[in-house]
Design a protein around this motif. Structure first.
Motif, PDB file in Angstrom:
ATOM      1  N   TYR A 188     -33.131-104.852  37.743  1.00  0.00           N
ATOM      2  CA  TYR A 188     -32.045-103.870  37.763  1.00  0.00           C
ATOM      3  C   TYR A 188     -30.964-104.132  36.711  1.00  0.00           C
ATOM      4  CZ  TYR A 188     -28.574-100.629  39.528  1.00  0.00           C
ATOM      5  OH  TYR A 188     -27.672 -99.597  39.627  1.00  0.00           O
ATOM      6  N   ILE A 243     -25.918 -98.847  42.222  1.00  0.00           N
ATOM      7  CA  ILE A 243     -26.032-100.129  42.920  1.00  0.00           C
ATOM      8  C   ILE A 243     -26.259 -99.973  44.427  1.00  0.00           C
ATOM      9  CG2 ILE A 243     -24.722-102.183  43.602  1.00  0.00           C
ATOM     10  CD1 ILE A 243     -23.634-102.296  40.761  1.00  0.00           C
ATOM     11  N   GLU A 286     -22.605-108.599  40.304  1.00  0.00           N
ATOM     12  CA  GLU A 286     -23.951-108.989  40.724  1.00  0.00           C
ATOM     13  C   GLU A 286     -23.905-109.807  42.008  1.00  0.00           C
ATOM     14  OE1 GLU A 286     -26.364-110.625  37.669  1.00  0.00           O
ATOM     15  OE2 GLU A 286     -25.726-109.173  36.161  1.00  0.00           O
ATOM     16  N   VAL A 309     -23.433-107.543  44.979  1.00  0.00           N
ATOM     17  CA  VAL A 309     -24.666-106.833  45.329  1.00  0.00           C
ATOM     18  C   VAL A 309     -25.566-107.751  46.156  1.00  0.00           C
ATOM     19  CG1 VAL A 309     -26.748-105.731  44.448  1.00  0.00           C
ATOM     20  CG2 VAL A 309     -24.558-105.322  43.324  1.00  0.00           C
ATOM     21  N   SER A 324     -34.165-112.003  44.436  1.00  0.00           N
ATOM     22  CA  SER A 324     -33.206-112.209  43.340  1.00  0.00           C
ATOM     23  C   SER A 324     -33.738-111.694  42.019  1.00  0.00           C
ATOM     24  CB  SER A 324     -32.853-113.695  43.224  1.00  0.00           C
ATOM     25  OG  SER A 324     -32.158-114.143  44.366  1.00  0.00           O
ATOM     26  N   LEU A 332     -33.004-108.059  41.133  1.00  0.00           N
ATOM     27  CA  LEU A 332     -31.703-107.777  40.522  1.00  0.00           C
ATOM     28  C   LEU A 332     -31.585-108.376  39.133  1.00  0.00           C
ATOM     29  CD1 LEU A 332     -29.280-108.277  43.550  1.00  0.00           C
ATOM     30  CD2 LEU A 332     -30.326-106.162  42.724  1.00  0.00           C
ATOM     31  N   SER A 342     -32.162 -99.132  36.983  1.00  0.00           N
ATOM     32  CA  SER A 342     -30.751 -98.782  36.878  1.00  0.00           C
ATOM     33  C   SER A 342     -30.528 -97.368  36.345  1.00  0.00           C
ATOM     34  CB  SER A 342     -30.018 -99.786  35.988  1.00  0.00           C
ATOM     35  OG  SER A 342     -30.588 -99.834  34.689  1.00  0.00           O
ATOM     36  N   TYR A 358     -29.864 -98.764  45.030  1.00  0.00           N
ATOM     37  CA  TYR A 358     -30.918 -99.744  44.766  1.00  0.00           C
ATOM     38  C   TYR A 358     -30.943-100.816  45.850  1.00  0.00           C
ATOM     39  CZ  TYR A 358     -34.140-102.784  42.286  1.00  0.00           C
ATOM     40  OH  TYR A 358     -35.236-103.547  41.953  1.00  0.00           O
ATOM     41  N   THR A 359     -29.779-101.198  46.347  1.00  0.00           N
ATOM     42  CA  THR A 359     -29.722-102.149  47.454  1.00  0.00           C
ATOM     43  C   THR A 359     -30.446-101.588  48.671  1.00  0.00           C
ATOM     44  OG1 THR A 359     -27.585-102.978  46.683  1.00  0.00           O
ATOM     45  CG2 THR A 359     -28.197-103.476  48.947  1.00  0.00           C
TER      46      THR A 359
END
Length: 304
Positions: free
Chosen positions: A117, A129, A201, A204, A110, A113, A124, A132-133
């Motif tokens: 990010y 998104i 968020e 994501v 967590s 993010l 970023s 990055y995931t």
């Protein structure tokens, strides 16, 4: 830290006990799980469970670096040291038995993010998104695989679980990401004037969690002696937030309740609320003890 332990700092980002404490209590071990680096640690503490966590860490090395905290590698090295200490006292055979019956809890992601990010341009600026995931999942995958693959992009992370597995751990609980869009700090940053949950968020986090769950299922088929358990904390915590029973859900008890967390929340922080029990969150990111207790009971049900 609230009034816990007489107002003395313990490294817990809350007003009292946190899930690691409640998990230890749930298994009948102890009410308070001490930090491994606690200078007052006793032998009995080592034999009944300790905490190696470093608040602010993440799968992403940049998350750990930006928060100046211990990385997963650092925590693994502390675990190796821990094993050496108990082996020196109870011998190899009992140590092996102890570790084989232990539960190893990993709760991470967590912060990648919320603190990296979405709050800074560290990642970023270079990843959208979905990318990055996938990046986080690749880091997680390399951490959790046991059979070393030289073609992996991050082999140093891959070796960590290999070593952890060799050190005797067999049951490893892997917690999902939380609904980070609903914590006070992220409501402040992305919830507009009404300070609603930032659904981008949350989506994501849901996406990453679905991929992480699939990864755990895949690895369990490949590791017959290990038991990796995916534990959902997203939905239990979201349920607490959505059914507040007139509690404050969009602000934390500490300070203004909008963004403060960590060192900005202590007994000297001005305007801290008088009754934390009326809040879901202690600070901008972390729940209060009561919410953590409810959340942990949901976790223990998944482990039973």
């Amino acid at each position: 830290m609230g009034d816990f332990m007489g107002g003395k700092p313990t490294g817990r980002f809350s007003n009292g006990r946190v899930p690691s404490d409640f998990i230890g209590e749930g298994f009948g071990l102890k009410e308070i799980l001490p930090a491994y680096l606690d200078p007052n640690l006793q032998l009995q503490d080592l034999l009944t469970g300790v905490c190696f966590a470093s608040a602010g860490s993440g799968y992403d090395p940049l998350t750990t670096k930006s928060q100046s905290v211990l990385s997963l590698s650092d925590q693994l090295n502390l675990f190796k040291e821990y094993k050496s200490k108990i082996t020196a006292v109870v011998r190899n055979e009992r140590t092996a038995t102890l570790l084989s019956k232990s539960l190893f809890v990993l709760s991470i992601g967590s912060n990648d993010l919320a603190l990296n990010y979405f709050s800074t341009p560290l990642r970023s600026a270079h990843y959208d998104i979905p990318a990055y995931t996938d990046f986080l999942l690749e880091l997680a995958s390399n951490f959790f695989q046991v059979i070393f693959d030289k073609h992996q992009q991050f082999p140093h992370l891959f070796r960590e679980l290999q070593e952890l597995y060799a050190l005797g751990e067999r049951v490893i609980e892997v917690a999902s990401m939380s609904p980070i869009g609903c914590v006070p700090a992220q409501r402040t940053l992305g919830g507009a004037i009404e300070r609603a949950c930032d659904e981008t968020e949350n989506q994501v986090a849901i996406l990453f969690n679905s991929k992480l769950s699939a990864l755990i299922n895949s690895l369990n088929k490949r590791l017959p002696e290990a038991q990796l358990i995916y534990v959902d904390i997203y939905n239990p915590l979201l349920s607490i937030i959505q059914e507040p029973a007139q509690n404050v859900v969009d602000k934390g008890c500490c300070g203004t309740g909008t963004v403060e967390f960590g060192s900005l929340c202590n007994k000297d922080t001005p305007s801290t609320c008088n009754d934390a029990s009326k809040y879901i969150f202690w600070d901008g990111l972390h729940p209060i003890e009561t919410a953590y207790k409810i959340l942990t009971y949901a976790i223990l049900k998944q482990l039973s």
